[in-house]
Design a protein around this motif. Structure first.
Motif, PDB file in Angstrom:
ATOM      1  N   ASN A 111      28.369  28.149 -26.119  1.00  0.00           N
ATOM      2  CA  ASN A 111      29.795  28.177 -26.418  1.00  0.00           C
ATOM      3  C   ASN A 111      30.077  29.351 -27.351  1.00  0.00           C
ATOM      4  O   ASN A 111      29.555  29.386 -28.473  1.00  0.00           O
ATOM      5  CB  ASN A 111      30.230  26.871 -27.068  1.00  0.00           C
ATOM      6  CG  ASN A 111      31.739  26.737 -27.180  1.00  0.00           C
ATOM      7  OD1 ASN A 111      32.469  27.711 -27.048  1.00  0.00           O
ATOM      8  ND2 ASN A 111      32.200  25.525 -27.433  1.00  0.00           N
ATOM      9  N   PRO A 112      30.908  30.312 -26.924  1.00  0.00           N
ATOM     10  CA  PRO A 112      31.212  31.449 -27.817  1.00  0.00           C
ATOM     11  C   PRO A 112      31.819  31.035 -29.149  1.00  0.00           C
ATOM     12  O   PRO A 112      31.819  31.826 -30.100  1.00  0.00           O
ATOM     13  CB  PRO A 112      32.208  32.274 -26.986  1.00  0.00           C
ATOM     14  CG  PRO A 112      31.953  31.882 -25.569  1.00  0.00           C
ATOM     15  CD  PRO A 112      31.541  30.441 -25.609  1.00  0.00           C
ATOM     16  N   LEU A 113      32.295  29.814 -29.241  1.00  0.00           N
ATOM     17  CA  LEU A 113      32.813  29.274 -30.493  1.00  0.00           C
ATOM     18  C   LEU A 113      31.888  29.573 -31.672  1.00  0.00           C
ATOM     19  O   LEU A 113      32.338  29.931 -32.766  1.00  0.00           O
ATOM     20  CB  LEU A 113      32.982  27.752 -30.341  1.00  0.00           C
ATOM     21  CG  LEU A 113      33.026  26.890 -31.607  1.00  0.00           C
ATOM     22  CD1 LEU A 113      34.388  27.018 -32.256  1.00  0.00           C
ATOM     23  CD2 LEU A 113      32.717  25.430 -31.292  1.00  0.00           C
ATOM     24  N   TYR A 114      30.592  29.430 -31.449  1.00  0.00           N
ATOM     25  CA  TYR A 114      29.630  29.530 -32.547  1.00  0.00           C
ATOM     26  C   TYR A 114      29.600  30.919 -33.191  1.00  0.00           C
ATOM     27  O   TYR A 114      29.218  31.068 -34.344  1.00  0.00           O
ATOM     28  CB  TYR A 114      28.222  29.178 -32.057  1.00  0.00           C
ATOM     29  CG  TYR A 114      28.109  27.803 -31.448  1.00  0.00           C
ATOM     30  CD1 TYR A 114      28.730  26.710 -32.026  1.00  0.00           C
ATOM     31  CD2 TYR A 114      27.388  27.611 -30.275  1.00  0.00           C
ATOM     32  CE1 TYR A 114      28.629  25.441 -31.460  1.00  0.00           C
ATOM     33  CE2 TYR A 114      27.277  26.350 -29.701  1.00  0.00           C
ATOM     34  CZ  TYR A 114      27.901  25.268 -30.294  1.00  0.00           C
ATOM     35  OH  TYR A 114      27.795  24.030 -29.727  1.00  0.00           O
ATOM     36  N   TYR A 115      29.988  31.937 -32.416  1.00  0.00           N
ATOM     37  CA  TYR A 115      29.966  33.316 -32.907  1.00  0.00           C
ATOM     38  C   TYR A 115      31.354  33.950 -32.851  1.00  0.00           C
ATOM     39  O   TYR A 115      31.495  35.169 -32.957  1.00  0.00           O
ATOM     40  CB  TYR A 115      28.990  34.150 -32.071  1.00  0.00           C
ATOM     41  CG  TYR A 115      27.585  33.606 -32.064  1.00  0.00           C
ATOM     42  CD1 TYR A 115      26.696  33.901 -33.098  1.00  0.00           C
ATOM     43  CD2 TYR A 115      27.134  32.780 -31.040  1.00  0.00           C
ATOM     44  CE1 TYR A 115      25.397  33.395 -33.107  1.00  0.00           C
ATOM     45  CE2 TYR A 115      25.834  32.269 -31.033  1.00  0.00           C
ATOM     46  CZ  TYR A 115      24.977  32.581 -32.075  1.00  0.00           C
ATOM     47  OH  TYR A 115      23.699  32.072 -32.074  1.00  0.00           O
ATOM     48  N   GLY A 116      32.385  33.124 -32.686  1.00  0.00           N
ATOM     49  CA  GLY A 116      33.711  33.623 -32.397  1.00  0.00           C
ATOM     50  C   GLY A 116      34.265  34.613 -33.403  1.00  0.00           C
ATOM     51  O   GLY A 116      34.880  35.619 -33.031  1.00  0.00           O
ATOM     52  N   ALA A 117      34.085  34.353 -34.690  1.00  0.00           N
ATOM     53  CA  ALA A 117      34.639  35.257 -35.700  1.00  0.00           C
ATOM     54  C   ALA A 117      33.974  36.623 -35.637  1.00  0.00           C
ATOM     55  O   ALA A 117      34.629  37.657 -35.837  1.00  0.00           O
ATOM     56  CB  ALA A 117      34.467  34.648 -37.091  1.00  0.00           C
ATOM     57  N   TRP A 118      32.673  36.653 -35.366  1.00  0.00           N
ATOM     58  CA  TRP A 118      31.960  37.933 -35.251  1.00  0.00           C
ATOM     59  C   TRP A 118      32.409  38.675 -33.983  1.00  0.00           C
ATOM     60  O   TRP A 118      32.669  39.879 -34.015  1.00  0.00           O
ATOM     61  CB  TRP A 118      30.456  37.697 -35.255  1.00  0.00           C
ATOM     62  CG  TRP A 118      29.625  38.935 -35.438  1.00  0.00           C
ATOM     63  CD1 TRP A 118      30.066  40.219 -35.627  1.00  0.00           C
ATOM     64  CD2 TRP A 118      28.198  39.009 -35.474  1.00  0.00           C
ATOM     65  NE1 TRP A 118      28.998  41.082 -35.774  1.00  0.00           N
ATOM     66  CE2 TRP A 118      27.857  40.362 -35.683  1.00  0.00           C
ATOM     67  CE3 TRP A 118      27.193  38.049 -35.352  1.00  0.00           C
ATOM     68  CZ2 TRP A 118      26.510  40.786 -35.760  1.00  0.00           C
ATOM     69  CZ3 TRP A 118      25.859  38.465 -35.433  1.00  0.00           C
ATOM     70  CH2 TRP A 118      25.529  39.819 -35.637  1.00  0.00           C
ATOM     71  N   ILE A 119      32.513  37.962 -32.874  1.00  0.00           N
ATOM     72  CA  ILE A 119      32.989  38.576 -31.632  1.00  0.00           C
ATOM     73  C   ILE A 119      34.383  39.164 -31.840  1.00  0.00           C
ATOM     74  O   ILE A 119      34.673  40.305 -31.441  1.00  0.00           O
ATOM     75  CB  ILE A 119      32.998  37.550 -30.487  1.00  0.00           C
ATOM     76  CG1 ILE A 119      31.567  37.121 -30.137  1.00  0.00           C
ATOM     77  CG2 ILE A 119      33.694  38.120 -29.252  1.00  0.00           C
ATOM     78  CD1 ILE A 119      31.484  35.926 -29.188  1.00  0.00           C
ATOM     79  N   ASP A 120      35.247  38.389 -32.473  1.00  0.00           N
ATOM     80  CA  ASP A 120      36.612  38.834 -32.735  1.00  0.00           C
ATOM     81  C   ASP A 120      36.615  40.131 -33.539  1.00  0.00           C
ATOM     82  O   ASP A 120      37.370  41.064 -33.244  1.00  0.00           O
ATOM     83  CB  ASP A 120      37.354  37.731 -33.493  1.00  0.00           C
ATOM     84  CG  ASP A 120      38.857  37.928 -33.506  1.00  0.00           C
ATOM     85  OD1 ASP A 120      39.494  37.646 -32.479  1.00  0.00           O
ATOM     86  OD2 ASP A 120      39.375  38.379 -34.548  1.00  0.00           O
ATOM     87  N   HIS A 121      35.755  40.194 -34.540  1.00  0.00           N
ATOM     88  CA  HIS A 121      35.642  41.385 -35.388  1.00  0.00           C
ATOM     89  C   HIS A 121      35.189  42.597 -34.567  1.00  0.00           C
ATOM     90  O   HIS A 121      35.770  43.690 -34.696  1.00  0.00           O
ATOM     91  CB  HIS A 121      34.654  41.098 -36.520  1.00  0.00           C
ATOM     92  CG  HIS A 121      34.318  42.295 -37.357  1.00  0.00           C
ATOM     93  ND1 HIS A 121      35.128  42.735 -38.376  1.00  0.00           N
ATOM     94  CD2 HIS A 121      33.257  43.147 -37.310  1.00  0.00           C
ATOM     95  CE1 HIS A 121      34.588  43.799 -38.932  1.00  0.00           C
ATOM     96  NE2 HIS A 121      33.459  44.074 -38.304  1.00  0.00           N
ATOM     97  N   ILE A 122      34.186  42.411 -33.729  1.00  0.00           N
ATOM     98  CA  ILE A 122      33.657  43.523 -32.929  1.00  0.00           C
ATOM     99  C   ILE A 122      34.712  44.047 -31.952  1.00  0.00           C
ATOM    100  O   ILE A 122      34.894  45.264 -31.804  1.00  0.00           O
ATOM    101  CB  ILE A 122      32.398  43.081 -32.162  1.00  0.00           C
ATOM    102  CG1 ILE A 122      31.253  42.769 -33.137  1.00  0.00           C
ATOM    103  CG2 ILE A 122      31.949  44.165 -31.174  1.00  0.00           C
ATOM    104  CD1 ILE A 122      30.051  42.091 -32.475  1.00  0.00           C
TER     105      ILE A 122
END
Length: 351
Positions: A83-94
């Motif tokens: 689930n991308p949820l687990y890394y969502g804030a980092w993905i959003d930043h990138i």
């Protein structure tokens, strides 16, 4: 009379405990600018999901404004972290920094065979790049600027993709960051590619956490040493360092790189509660509580800063001093609210 006395003692203990917590300094906030910083050229993210099972993938594209073309980051989750949820804030930043992120699922479930992880990942990447190139409306991928980043099992895969890119007819991977990579040892015995195939001018970071008791630093060292074509000037071994001087503490354990964001939930929900031991908060803390922040200085000044700068150096020839070379900029982790510096990253060429 015993009960009032006991109640008074309990109140005093709790009040003293609260006072000791609130008097401790707070961790540094996200910097406004620079690698790991808040400032970004895009304010929105376009999200699309494709495929099914172990070859499913998400594509995240920068928007507002929407660029014509953008570099590609392959983001690889840890075991079961589908689930991308687990890394969502980092993905959003990138993505908001101006990159397309491809998030291969590579596991239909935790029962997916370990031998399928690499083939599933490669197939999903190929499909995603084709989708971006042929389906109308997408930001076009800049295939001269491709990077991989992964956590835990994803850290092993991020290095493997770079090693296998040429023979798999994938674009050259210019930057690789493996964060707390693991699971090639027993009992998991996950395969890893021959890292001698990673080309010499690739920029590479292999990162371990000083309190990562799950995978420790075995595979982080493997990736650093087995990427033999990459010279010492183009790679570093980095250790995230725990600092519990303030509140909440900055704990460099195996969950430290997770960055939950419910806006990236694929509908499966939070199955593993990956933030439960990120800080001194605990599993029962609210997601937005300062006791259990979704992100903290280990992200801003650690993993996010390092990966931002690594991509900047590989793609644009800038900010190398924030990613490589054991420089003050690379090691710096910000300052506690009382002005004392957070314990620095430990960087070495001889882990």
């Amino acid at each position: 009379m015993q009960f009032p006395i006991l109640r008074l003692i309990l109140v005093l203990i709790l009040s003293l405990s609260g006072q000791s917590v609130t008097s401790r300094p707070f961790p540094p906030p996200q910097p406004e600018t620079g690698p790991g910083g808040r400032q970004a050229p895009h304010s929105a993210v376009i999200k699309n999901r494709y495929g099914k099972g172990g070859t499913e993938y998400w594509i995240y594209e920068p928007d507002k404004p929407k660029p014509t073309q953008a570099p590609v980051v392959i983001f690889l989750h840890g075991w079961g972290g589908t689930n991308p949820l687990y890394y969502g804030a980092w993905i959003d930043h990138i993505v908001k920094r101006g990159n397309i992120v491809v998030f291969p699922r590579y596991q239909s479930s935790i029962l997916t065979r370990r031998e399928d992880f690499i083939p599933n990942t490669l197939e999903a990447i190929k499909a995603a790049l084709k989708q971006l190139q042929t389906e109308p409306g997408h930001v076009r991928p800049d295939l001269t600027r491709v990077a991989t980043v992964g956590h835990s099992l994803g850290g092993v895969l991020s290095a493997s993709v770079a090693a296998l890119a040429k023979e798999s007819n994938l674009p050259r991977v210019r930057a690789v960051m493996s964060v707390e990579p693991g699971l090639t040892r027993e009992p998991a015995l996950v395969p890893m590619a021959d890292l001698k195939k990673i080309e010499s001018d690739t920029l590479l970071l292999s990162i371990a956490g000083d309190r990562d008791t799950l995978v420790e630093d075995y595979d982080a060292k493997r990736i650093y040493y087995e990427s033999t074509q990459v010279g010492a000037a183009n790679k570093d071994f980095v250790r995230l360092v725990t600092d519990d001087r303030g509140f909440p503490s900055l704990i460099a354990n195996h969950r430290a790189p997770t960055a939950p964001d419910k806006e990236y939930d694929n509908g499966e929900g939070d199955l593993t509660n990956p933030r439960s031991d990120r800080s001194s908060g605990g599993a029962d803390s609210a997601a937005d509580s300062p006791r259990n922040p979704a992100v903290n200085a280990l992200d801003y000044y650690g993993t996010w800063k390092l990966f931002d700068a690594l991509c900047d150096a590989a793609f644009y020839g800038k900010n190398r001093e924030y990613a490589l070379g054991n420089t003050p900029q690379q090691r710096f982790m910000g300052k506690w609210s009382d002005g004392v510096a957070v314990k620095e990253l430990v960087v070495t060429d001889k882990p």
